[in-house]
Design an enzyme around this catalytic site. Structure first.
Site, mmCIF file in Angstrom:
data_model
loop_
_atom_site.group_PDB
_atom_site.id
_atom_site.type_symbol
_atom_site.label_atom_id
_atom_site.label_comp_id
_atom_site.label_asym_id
_atom_site.label_seq_id
_atom_site.Cartn_x
_atom_site.Cartn_y
_atom_site.Cartn_z
ATOM 1 N N ASP A 7 0.885 -1.171 0.000
ATOM 2 C CA ASP A 7 0.000 0.000 0.000
ATOM 3 C C ASP A 7 0.927 1.226 0.000
ATOM 4 O O ASP A 7 2.143 1.101 0.137
ATOM 5 C CB ASP A 7 -0.897 -0.019 1.254
ATOM 6 C CG ASP A 7 -1.857 1.167 1.290
ATOM 7 O OD1 ASP A 7 -2.344 1.578 0.227
ATOM 8 O OD2 ASP A 7 -2.108 1.709 2.393
ATOM 9 N N SER A 8 0.328 2.391 -0.111
ATOM 10 C CA SER A 8 1.128 3.614 -0.082
ATOM 11 C C SER A 8 1.591 3.962 1.336
ATOM 12 O O SER A 8 2.412 4.860 1.512
ATOM 13 C CB SER A 8 0.276 4.765 -0.607
ATOM 14 O OG SER A 8 -0.901 4.845 0.181
ATOM 15 N N CYS A 71 -4.630 -1.951 -1.511
ATOM 16 C CA CYS A 71 -4.847 -0.547 -1.820
ATOM 17 C C CYS A 71 -5.856 -0.463 -2.963
ATOM 18 O O CYS A 71 -5.624 -1.045 -4.031
ATOM 19 C CB CYS A 71 -3.503 0.063 -2.231
ATOM 20 S SG CYS A 71 -3.625 1.750 -2.838
ATOM 21 N N GLU A 152 -1.864 9.057 8.180
ATOM 22 C CA GLU A 152 -0.431 8.713 8.269
ATOM 23 C C GLU A 152 0.250 9.529 9.366
ATOM 24 O O GLU A 152 1.172 9.054 10.013
ATOM 25 C CB GLU A 152 0.276 9.000 6.937
ATOM 26 C CG GLU A 152 -0.033 8.015 5.833
ATOM 27 C CD GLU A 152 0.601 6.636 6.019
ATOM 28 O OE1 GLU A 152 1.735 6.540 6.512
ATOM 29 O OE2 GLU A 152 -0.068 5.651 5.656
ATOM 30 N N CYS A 184 -10.989 2.945 0.732
ATOM 31 C CA CYS A 184 -9.532 3.148 0.840
ATOM 32 C C CYS A 184 -9.124 2.388 2.098
ATOM 33 O O CYS A 184 -9.813 2.483 3.127
ATOM 34 C CB CYS A 184 -9.225 4.642 0.980
ATOM 35 S SG CYS A 184 -7.520 4.996 1.485
ATOM 36 N N HIS A 186 -6.968 2.860 4.208
ATOM 37 C CA HIS A 186 -6.656 3.689 5.375
ATOM 38 C C HIS A 186 -7.908 3.989 6.223
ATOM 39 O O HIS A 186 -7.786 4.278 7.411
ATOM 40 C CB HIS A 186 -6.073 5.041 4.940
ATOM 41 C CG HIS A 186 -4.623 4.994 4.577
ATOM 42 N ND1 HIS A 186 -4.166 4.463 3.401
ATOM 43 C CD2 HIS A 186 -3.516 5.430 5.253
ATOM 44 C CE1 HIS A 186 -2.837 4.583 3.357
ATOM 45 N NE2 HIS A 186 -2.429 5.169 4.458
#
Ligand code: DGL
Length: 264
Positions: A7-8, A71, A152, A184, A186
């Site tokens: 994932d990012s 993701c 994040e 998403c 996240h």
């Protein structure tokens, strides 16, 4: 059984959590591509290049049997090409859970929170038009630019994050949305904030468990279910290690966890 997951940033750990619950004994190599984050505000070509680089790295350095694209944004941009290029690898993607949301909603009004790149992608548009065609469902979509960065940075219960979400969620609330797709990986990390704004009865749809089950279906013969799992987290840019520790330690029981800079 070696599973590569990427994932990012820390979002894909919400998928790792589900994998560890289903596939005991798996060895997980997780890439948090924070140097290049957020994916959701990059072009398809850029995301494709990063997805290929990560897949190659995981194959060469960790000899993975399966790749989980944890993701939604990278799945939308690159899953087709990853499957074409890495034919011998099991490749599993992540898609917004529109179908379970349609099955859950009572008001026939569903909300979707996702990144700009996911909502603008063809894959998402095809999914929604195929699924909502006959069901008279109203879909309220919001591209949550900047939200990934807040998460994040650990600003989960921060007033700034609350106010961003209030702006996006109020229209959904006013339109009778009773089910929200967390499009998403996240966003499960901010479920509590969403509930605070939408009310505790809001249904939140996440896809980690479905991905873990799919992985289990495709590879359970390769897993020694009596052994413990092992997770190695590699990051490419800045990362808040305390966030990773908090997520993994709060959620995951046992196993061996390590966190390293990918370039070390
Ligand atoms: N976690 C990612 C997703 O599921 C993307 C976040 C981002 O990098 O924008 O879409």
């Amino acid at each position: 059984m070696k599973v590569g997951v990427f994932d990012s940033g820390i979002g894909g750990l919400t998928v790792v959590k589900a994998i560890t619950e289903v596939l005991k004994g798996a060895e997980i190599f997780y890439i948090a591509d924070t140097l290049f984050a957020p994916y959701g505000e990059k072009s398809k070509e850029q995301i494709l290049k990063h997805s290929f680089d990560i897949a190659n790295y995981l194959i060469k350095n960790h000899n993975i049997d399966a790749l989980v694209v944890a993701c939604n944004t990278a799945t939308s941009a690159a899953i087709k090409e990853l499957r074409e290029k890495f034919k011998d690898l099991i490749v599993i993607g992540t898609e917004p859970g529109i179908k379970p949301a349609i099955l859950k909603t009572k008001t026939k009004n569903i909300g979707v929170l996702a990144t700009p790149a996911t909502l603008n992608g063809e894959k998402y548009k095809d999914l929604v038009s195929a699924l909502s065609k006959d069901s008279q469902i109203n879909v309220y979509e919001t591209a949550c630019a900047g939200l990934m960065n807040q998460i994040e940075a650990g600003k989960i219960f921060h007033p700034e994050t609350h106010s961003m979400l209030t702006n996006w969620l109020e229209p959904m609330k006013n339109n009778g949305v009773d089910t929200i797709v967390l499009g998403c990986t996240h966003y499960p990390l901010i479920s509590e904030v969403i509930k605070d704004i939408m009310g505790v009865n809001i249904e939140l749809i996440e896809t980690g468990e479905a991905i873990a089950r799919r992985l289990d279906d495709l590879c359970s013969n390769k897993v020694h279910s009596n052994s413990d799992f092992k997770i190695e987290v590699f990051y490419t840019g800045k990362i808040k290690k305390d966030m990773i520790n908090m997520i993994l330690n709060d959620w995951i029981d046992g196993g061996k966890i390590s966190i390293k800079d990918k370039n070390e």
